[in-house]
Design an enzyme around this catalytic site. Structure first.
Site, PDB file in Angstrom:
ATOM      1  N   CYS A  36       0.834  -1.205   0.000  1.00 58.27           N
ATOM      2  CA  CYS A  36       0.000   0.000   0.000  1.00 58.27           C
ATOM      3  C   CYS A  36       0.863   1.248   0.000  1.00 58.27           C
ATOM      4  O   CYS A  36       1.393   1.647   1.048  1.00 58.27           O
ATOM      5  CB  CYS A  36      -0.922  -0.018   1.220  1.00 58.27           C
ATOM      6  SG  CYS A  36      -1.935   1.471   1.361  1.00 58.27           S
TER       7      CYS A  36
ATOM      8  N   CYS B 154      -0.483   4.163   2.078  1.00 57.31           N
ATOM      9  CA  CYS B 154      -0.268   4.024   3.528  1.00 57.31           C
ATOM     10  C   CYS B 154       1.197   4.233   3.898  1.00 57.31           C
ATOM     11  O   CYS B 154       1.493   4.840   4.919  1.00 57.31           O
ATOM     12  CB  CYS B 154      -0.632   2.614   4.005  1.00 57.31           C
ATOM     13  SG  CYS B 154      -2.095   1.906   3.294  1.00 57.31           S
ATOM     14  N   ASP B 155       2.106   3.715   3.102  1.00 60.11           N
ATOM     15  CA  ASP B 155       3.479   3.558   3.586  1.00 60.11           C
ATOM     16  C   ASP B 155       4.547   4.383   2.863  1.00 60.11           C
ATOM     17  O   ASP B 155       5.714   4.349   3.260  1.00 60.11           O
ATOM     18  CB  ASP B 155       3.887   2.070   3.506  1.00 60.11           C
ATOM     19  CG  ASP B 155       3.069   1.222   4.471  1.00 60.11           C
ATOM     20  OD1 ASP B 155       2.584   1.778   5.468  1.00 60.11           O
ATOM     21  OD2 ASP B 155       2.908   0.010   4.223  1.00 60.11           O
TER      22      ASP B 155
END
Ligand code: NAP
Length: 313
Positions: free
Chosen positions: A135, A138-139
């Site tokens: 992701c 997200c990261d």
């Protein structure tokens, strides 16, 4: 099977299922959430959640999902550890068969979510959250000024690689052919991006590292040449983002609710499937943005609609 008929049976305890449980329980419905592993779904494997509105700084995926589960329980939702392996969704009373029991409910909210297709090479699973991520949204922030490899050549891989260039020092797209699958508009943007490099005709053989990703081994599928990339000494690590396809966990519902060809469940804006009293929420359904915030919103809508359905029956 006990004689108990739940008002709402929710399958899956990710953000969609937990939000559905919270809303259903707050509406004083008898709500149960089934989860085969731990709570949290995909966010349970996400180090830090930066983009869920109001989440405290540095909140980890597990802490956020743990709090969601606690909140649902506080309002009376029951969370049962069971793997639902069969469903009968037609009629007024739905029947769910788990490995540990058989359950009945007036309504069902399908929230099994989806999962990234893994590469399947040695080291990948062990280093998820330690340099391997599925992701970018997200990261990406964790890879500021580091090197990143994106695996895949489709729309997702190329779009996410472009996104990652805003953070990483250099992003290399590793693709098994010498031509991207991604749409032309996306390809053109990628080729114009100076921070993007390409490694063609290449697959990943192995990922390794002691606690963090430290090296990746590639194979050129045309020449069979094996090469290894090691982390820059100063960086100590780098990122690997496989985007070789995402799959809904919807096998259980094949032939029972309407799906698109990729297996995503089709709902209307109220999360209703084509089966009366059956709703779907979160990553498992056809939608444009798969994020914690949209999963939670789906869950809330599905629970409110389940309540309305019960009132009308
Ligand atoms: P995808 O289109 O199926 O592409 C997967 C990519 O991974 C392909 O390049 C494929 O290579 C490669 N691949 C598959 N298995 C592999 C393996 N075992 N090892 C190495 N490489 C492998 O998947 P996606 O990019 O996740 O997209 C899924 C769907 O969502 C598509 O319909 C896509 O159009 C859509 N999507 C759209 C957008 C957008 O429109 N903005 C953004 C994201 C996703 P080959 O090319 O050789 O098959």
């Amino acid at each position: 099977m006990s004689g108990l008929i739940y008002d709402v049976a929710i399958i899956g305890a990710g953000p969609a299922g937990l939000a559905a449980g919270l809303y259903a329980a707050r509406a004083r419905l008898d709500a149960v959430i089934f989860e085969k592993l731990g709570e949290g779904g995909q966010i349970a494997i996400t180090n830090e959640i930066e983009n869920y509105p109001g989440a405290p700084a540095n909140s980890s995926g597990p802490s956020l999902s743990g709090r969601m589960a606690e909140q649902a329980r506080e309002f009376g939702a029951k969370i049962i550890r069971d793997d639902i392996v069969d469903v009968e969704l037609e009629g007024c009373t739905k029947k769910l068969t788990g490995k540990s029991g058989v359950y009945s409910a007036k309504t069902v909210i399908i929230a099994n979510g989806g999962k990234a297709k893994p590469i399947g090479c040695p080291g990948e699973t062990e280093l998820v959250g330690k340099g391997v991520s599925y992701c970018a949204t997200c990261d990406a922030g964790f890879f500021s000024d580091l090197e990143v490899f994106v695996i895949g050549g489709g729309d997702a891989a190329v779009e996410e690689a472009i996104y990652l260039t805003k953070f990483a020092r250099k992003v290399t797209i590793v693709h098994r052919r010498d031509e991207l699958r991604a749409a032309k508009s996306i390809r053109d943007k990628a080729f114009a991006n100076e921070k993007l490099a390409f490694l063609w005709d290449t697959v990943v053989e192995e990922i390794s590292g002691d606690g963090m990703v430290e090296s990746i081994t590639f194979k050129n599928v045309k020449t069979n040449e094996i090469t290894t990339h090691n982390a820059d000494e100063e960086d100590g690590t780098f990122g690997i983002f496989p985007f070789i396809g995402f799959e809904p966990v919807s096998g259980l519902y094949k032939g029972k609710v309407e799906m698109d060809p990729a297996g995503y469940i089709i709902t209307d804006d109220n999360m209703k499937t084509n089966v009366q009293g059956v709703f779907a929420a979160g990553d498992i359904r056809v939608k444009s943005l798969r994020q914690v915030v949209t999963a939670a919103a789906d869950g809330a809508i599905a629970a409110v609609q389940a309540e309305k359905y019960i009132e009308g029956h």
